[in-house]
Design a protein around this motif. Structure first.
Motif: not given
Length: 210
Positions: A128-146
């Motif tokens: 998509a050409g969108i630059q997202i910080p890797w740590w933001l994706c990791a935190i999102a996954a952590l919240v979803l799992v929680g």
């Protein structure tokens, strides 16, 4: 008479055999092992004979499974590996194993979140050409799992079941494409003992066993 607002244990019937299988198989992370663990083993060790390590480790895991299943009929404690080791080797050994397991599995969990965050950020950046910080994706996954962890266990089983089917389908497609587009020439180096038993073979066995 006051009726208790909650009961201890899982509500019945909440989990069946299929749901438990989903939990167990999903915990091993088939796609994580193929895309992360095995490829990382190649990259870190540089050992070509990684496929042969599965042949040697399969009997070890089979022996472990037999012993684990036999002990599970006699030990119903929910303390994971601690009660098994404590009953077999003593309380001190059980405590030591529990601490090692706690540290090791938390380290794996942190690594998995990092791998997921980087992989998702890189995928979105390429597609998509969108630059997202890797740590933001990791935190999102952590919240979803929680959030999923706080919901009903049967809902988690359905989510894991769906993800597991998608994982297996992805691995199947990768295998089909890989075998259908093999590189030039044939080589038996990956299944040759001389390619496995070299310096660093211990790291291969440790990674594959994990």
């Amino acid at each position: 008479m006051v009726t208790p607002s909650f009961t201890r244990g899982l509500a019945r019937p909440r989990l069946g055999v299929a749901q438990i299988v989903f939990f167990v198989v999903a915990a091993s992370g088939p796609l994580v092992a193929v895309a992360g663990g095995i490829s990382t083993t190649y990259a870190v060790t540089g050992i070509v004979g990684v496929p042969l390590s599965f042949v040697f480790l399969a009997p070890v895991l089979a022996l472990f499974a037999v012993g684990y299943a036999a002990m599970s009929r006699h030990i119903t404690n929910a303390g994971a590996f601690y009660p098994y080791v404590a009953n077999g080797l003593g309380r001190s050994a059980g405590v030591a194993v529990s601490f090692v397991t706690l540290i090791a599995y938390n380290a794996i969990q942190i690594g998995v979140y990092g791998l997921f965050g980087w992989s998702l950020a890189d995928f979105v950046g390429q597609k998509a050409g969108i630059q997202i910080p890797w740590w933001l994706c990791a935190i999102a996954a952590l919240v979803l799992v929680g959030v999923l962890g706080a919901l009903r266990v049967d809902l988690n089983a359905k989510v894991l079941g769906t993800m597991l089917v998608l994982e297996c389908a992805t691995i199947f497609v990768i295998d089909v494409v890989g075998f259908g587009n093999a590189g030039p020439g044939d080589s038996v180096a990956p299944i040759s003992p001389g390619s496995l038993f070299v310096g660093g073979v211990g790291a291969v066995f440790a990674d594959i066993l994990d």
